[in-house]
Design a protein around this motif. Structure first.
Motif, PDB file in Angstrom:
ATOM      1  N   MET A  29       0.831  -1.207   0.000  1.00 54.59           N
ATOM      2  CA  MET A  29       0.000   0.000   0.000  1.00 54.59           C
ATOM      3  C   MET A  29       0.867   1.259   0.000  1.00 54.59           C
ATOM      4  N   ILE A  30       1.977   1.220   0.727  1.00 53.43           N
ATOM      5  CA  ILE A  30       2.897   2.356   0.732  1.00 53.43           C
ATOM      6  C   ILE A  30       3.495   2.556  -0.658  1.00 53.43           C
ATOM      7  N   ALA A  31       3.936   1.471  -1.275  1.00 61.09           N
ATOM      8  CA  ALA A  31       4.514   1.562  -2.618  1.00 61.09           C
ATOM      9  C   ALA A  31       3.502   2.121  -3.609  1.00 61.09           C
ATOM     10  N   ARG A  32       2.266   1.668  -3.505  1.00 60.49           N
ATOM     11  CA  ARG A  32       1.220   2.162  -4.405  1.00 60.49           C
ATOM     12  C   ARG A  32       1.009   3.661  -4.237  1.00 60.49           C
ATOM     13  N   ASP A  33       0.896   4.115  -2.984  1.00 59.91           N
ATOM     14  CA  ASP A  33       0.621   5.534  -2.747  1.00 59.91           C
ATOM     15  C   ASP A  33       1.774   6.414  -3.202  1.00 59.91           C
ATOM     16  N   LEU A  34       2.997   5.957  -3.003  1.00 59.05           N
ATOM     17  CA  LEU A  34       4.149   6.719  -3.487  1.00 59.05           C
ATOM     18  C   LEU A  34       4.131   6.811  -5.010  1.00 59.05           C
ATOM     19  N   SER A  35       3.751   5.735  -5.668  1.00 62.23           N
ATOM     20  CA  SER A  35       3.708   5.742  -7.134  1.00 62.23           C
ATOM     21  C   SER A  35       2.633   6.682  -7.661  1.00 62.23           C
ATOM     22  N   GLU A  36       1.600   6.955  -6.833  1.00 65.27           N
ATOM     23  CA  GLU A  36       0.499   7.825  -7.254  1.00 65.27           C
ATOM     24  C   GLU A  36       0.734   9.283  -6.884  1.00 65.27           C
ATOM     25  N   GLY A  37       1.819   9.574  -6.157  1.00 64.65           N
ATOM     26  CA  GLY A  37       2.116  10.972  -5.882  1.00 64.65           C
ATOM     27  C   GLY A  37       2.135  11.387  -4.427  1.00 64.65           C
ATOM     28  N   ALA A  38       2.089  10.436  -3.489  1.00 63.57           N
ATOM     29  CA  ALA A  38       2.222  10.801  -2.074  1.00 63.57           C
ATOM     30  C   ALA A  38       3.633  11.314  -1.815  1.00 63.57           C
ATOM     31  N   ASP A  39       3.754  12.362  -1.009  1.00 61.48           N
ATOM     32  CA  ASP A  39       5.059  12.926  -0.657  1.00 61.48           C
ATOM     33  C   ASP A  39       5.623  12.281   0.603  1.00 61.48           C
ATOM     34  N   MET A  40       4.731  11.886   1.498  1.00 60.57           N
ATOM     35  CA  MET A  40       5.092  11.298   2.786  1.00 60.57           C
ATOM     36  C   MET A  40       4.081  10.206   3.097  1.00 60.57           C
ATOM     37  N   VAL A  41       4.469   9.283   3.974  1.00 59.44           N
ATOM     38  CA  VAL A  41       3.567   8.184   4.299  1.00 59.44           C
ATOM     39  C   VAL A  41       3.395   8.063   5.811  1.00 59.44           C
ATOM     40  N   MET A  42       2.267   7.472   6.186  1.00 56.57           N
ATOM     41  CA  MET A  42       1.887   7.340   7.585  1.00 56.57           C
ATOM     42  C   MET A  42       1.606   5.880   7.912  1.00 56.57           C
ATOM     43  N   VAL A  43       2.020   5.486   9.121  1.00 55.14           N
ATOM     44  CA  VAL A  43       1.635   4.197   9.695  1.00 55.14           C
ATOM     45  C   VAL A  43       0.721   4.497  10.875  1.00 55.14           C
ATOM     46  N   LYS A  44      -0.422   3.826  10.925  1.00 59.05           N
ATOM     47  CA  LYS A  44      -1.410   4.077  11.975  1.00 59.05           C
ATOM     48  C   LYS A  44      -2.117   2.777  12.327  1.00 59.05           C
ATOM     49  N   PRO A  45      -2.195   2.417  13.632  1.00 61.94           N
ATOM     50  CA  PRO A  45      -1.624   3.040  14.824  1.00 61.94           C
ATOM     51  C   PRO A  45      -0.093   3.029  14.819  1.00 61.94           C
ATOM     52  N   GLY A  46       0.456   3.477  15.977  1.00 57.93           N
ATOM     53  CA  GLY A  46       1.892   3.633  16.055  1.00 57.93           C
ATOM     54  C   GLY A  46       2.618   2.520  16.779  1.00 57.93           C
ATOM     55  N   MET A  47       2.609   2.544  18.108  1.00 61.53           N
ATOM     56  CA  MET A  47       3.457   1.620  18.866  1.00 61.53           C
ATOM     57  C   MET A  47       3.207   0.147  18.570  1.00 61.53           C
ATOM     58  N   PRO A  48       1.940  -0.305  18.371  1.00 55.63           N
ATOM     59  CA  PRO A  48       1.756  -1.727  18.038  1.00 55.63           C
ATOM     60  C   PRO A  48       2.277  -2.087  16.645  1.00 55.63           C
ATOM     61  N   TYR A  49       2.687  -1.078  15.856  1.00 54.46           N
ATOM     62  CA  TYR A  49       3.106  -1.301  14.477  1.00 54.46           C
ATOM     63  C   TYR A  49       4.489  -0.703  14.200  1.00 54.46           C
ATOM     64  N   LEU A  50       5.354  -0.705  15.202  1.00 55.55           N
ATOM     65  CA  LEU A  50       6.706  -0.182  15.013  1.00 55.55           C
ATOM     66  C   LEU A  50       7.485  -0.993  13.983  1.00 55.55           C
ATOM     67  N   ASP A  51       7.150  -2.273  13.854  1.00 53.21           N
ATOM     68  CA  ASP A  51       7.823  -3.082  12.837  1.00 53.21           C
ATOM     69  C   ASP A  51       7.500  -2.564  11.437  1.00 53.21           C
ATOM     70  N   ILE A  52       6.262  -2.091  11.238  1.00 47.26           N
ATOM     71  CA  ILE A  52       5.877  -1.538   9.940  1.00 47.26           C
ATOM     72  C   ILE A  52       6.611  -0.221   9.699  1.00 47.26           C
ATOM     73  N   CYS A  53       6.720   0.591  10.751  1.00 47.63           N
ATOM     74  CA  CYS A  53       7.460   1.857  10.624  1.00 47.63           C
ATOM     75  C   CYS A  53       8.889   1.585  10.164  1.00 47.63           C
ATOM     76  N   HIS A  54       9.527   0.615  10.813  1.00 48.02           N
ATOM     77  CA  HIS A  54      10.924   0.318  10.486  1.00 48.02           C
ATOM     78  C   HIS A  54      11.058  -0.228   9.066  1.00 48.02           C
ATOM     79  N   ARG A  55      10.169  -1.135   8.682  1.00 43.75           N
ATOM     80  CA  ARG A  55      10.231  -1.693   7.333  1.00 43.75           C
ATOM     81  C   ARG A  55       9.979  -0.615   6.283  1.00 43.75           C
ATOM     82  N   ALA A  56       9.019   0.273   6.550  1.00 44.34           N
ATOM     83  CA  ALA A  56       8.695   1.324   5.581  1.00 44.34           C
ATOM     84  C   ALA A  56       9.885   2.248   5.364  1.00 44.34           C
ATOM     85  N   LYS A  57      10.503   2.687   6.438  1.00 41.13           N
ATOM     86  CA  LYS A  57      11.628   3.605   6.305  1.00 41.13           C
ATOM     87  C   LYS A  57      12.819   2.915   5.655  1.00 41.13           C
ATOM     88  N   SER A  58      13.067   1.658   6.032  1.00 45.07           N
ATOM     89  CA  SER A  58      14.217   0.930   5.487  1.00 45.07           C
ATOM     90  C   SER A  58      14.046   0.659   4.000  1.00 45.07           C
TER      91      SER A  58
END
Length: 336
Positions: free
Chosen positions: A243-272
């Motif tokens: 979903m992050i890759a799709r949104d970036l391809s469509e013109g998103a400048d920044m991306v969000m992970v929600k919720p936060g603390m239960p999904y820190l693994d997603i935050c790390h994978r997204a940034k990496s």
């Protein structure tokens, strides 16, 4: 001849040396948190010069539009760069077609103008989803029990255009409809809003941590069913990255992970994986848990607040939406 045993020398590496003094710990600290990392979510309601506490979010209130300039001035003084607006819409204005969402004079658009007129250096981020205006409580238009994707996207584009015309700096699509980022980006370019950014809630999970937020915007009683057909299954991390890759391809400048603390693994994978500006939303349920534990004396509220936000930065986030923002900024400013 007596035999003497000599003690083996202690290893040359003593990691505790670097923890011995506050100044040394600060000098070698790997991750840093500052007020510039924060976005402050604020709930807006109708009326004049008043506020109402949100019972399920201790310390958080809804505010009338005329109070927003003072709050924006506080944010600016504290070094918080952005405020995110969420409206508490009069139930009488909620309809099935959600037309209040793109009313130029709705609460959100009036709030944008009030902040930008008073404190133009504070950025205003908006929420793009239909749930505050939907009699059914969903992020999209509902027909025969189904959330209709393409018709919803058309409504979201009108909503985003009204927000951009009101002066919004950052659009925050949180609806999770397919194709909405491309449609919003096209609208912005066609209307010469070239510098309006999109911070997409690309990885928004169908979470139980949103309950207090729905109280705050008045959506709790309105919601029919659940949001599982458009928000991501909490079990899926690869899907979140798609979903992050799709949104970036469509013109998103920044991306969000929600919720936060239960999904820190997603935050790390997204940034990496993508290396783009990555944010997390420390949502209402996370905030309420920490506040409740602190108020009961079970946790040190100040320490867990700061530690929770540091966790986002350590995971790779560039910034965090947090209801703790003004309190944290005050502490961080006092630390310098």
């Amino acid at each position: 001849m007596a035999r003497f045993q000599t003690q083996a020398p202690f290893p040359a590496l003593r990691p505790r040396r670097l923890r011995a003094y506050p100044a040394l710990r600060a000098m070698v600290r790997e991750t840093h948190l500052s007020p510039a990392d924060l976005i402050w979510p604020i709930f807006v309601m109708a009326g004049e010069d008043s506020h109402e506490p949100v019972s399920s979010m201790p310390g958080v209130s809804r505010h009338t539009v005329d109070r927003l300039p003072a709050l924006a001035a506080t944010a600016h003084k504290l070094g918080i760069p952005a405020i995110c607006i969420f409206p508490y819409t009069d139930p009488a204005l909620k309809t099935e077609d959600c037309k209040e969402a793109w009313n130029p004079d709705n609460l959100s658009n009036r709030a944008i103008r009030a902040i930008k007129d008073a404190v133009p250096d504070v950025m205003v981020m908006t929420d793009i989803a239909l749930d505050p205006y939907n009699i059914n409580g969903h992020d999209g238009i509902v027909r025969d029990g189904e959330i209709i994707n393409d018709e919803t996207v058309a409504a979201l584009v009108k909503m985003g255009q009204a927000q951009a015309q009101s002066g919004a700096d950052i659009l925050g699509p949180s609806d999770m409809m397919d194709g909405r980022i491309g449609a919003l980006r096209t609208m912005l370019e066609q209307n010469s809003f070239h510098n309006v950014s999109i911070l997409s809630y690309s990885a928004k999970f169908s979470s139980a941590f949103y309950g207090p937020f729905r109280d705050a915007v008045g959506a709790t009683g309105a919601l029919t069913g659940d949001k599982n057909t458009y928000q991501i299954d909490p079990a899926n991390s690869d899907e979140a990255l798609r979903m992050i890759a799709r949104d970036l391809s469509e013109g998103a400048d920044m991306v969000m992970v929600k919720p936060g603390m239960p999904y820190l693994d997603i935050c790390h994978r997204a940034k990496s994986e993508f290396g783009v500006p990555t944010f997390a939303y420390q949502v209402s349920g996370e905030y309420a848990m920490l506040q409740a534990a602190a108020q009961n004396g079970w946790l040190d509220g100040r320490r867990v607040m700061l530690e929770s936000l540091m966790a986002f930065k350590r995971a790779g986030c560039d910034g965090v939406l947090s209801y703790f923002a003004p309190e944290v900024a005050e502490i961080l400013n006092g630390a310098h």
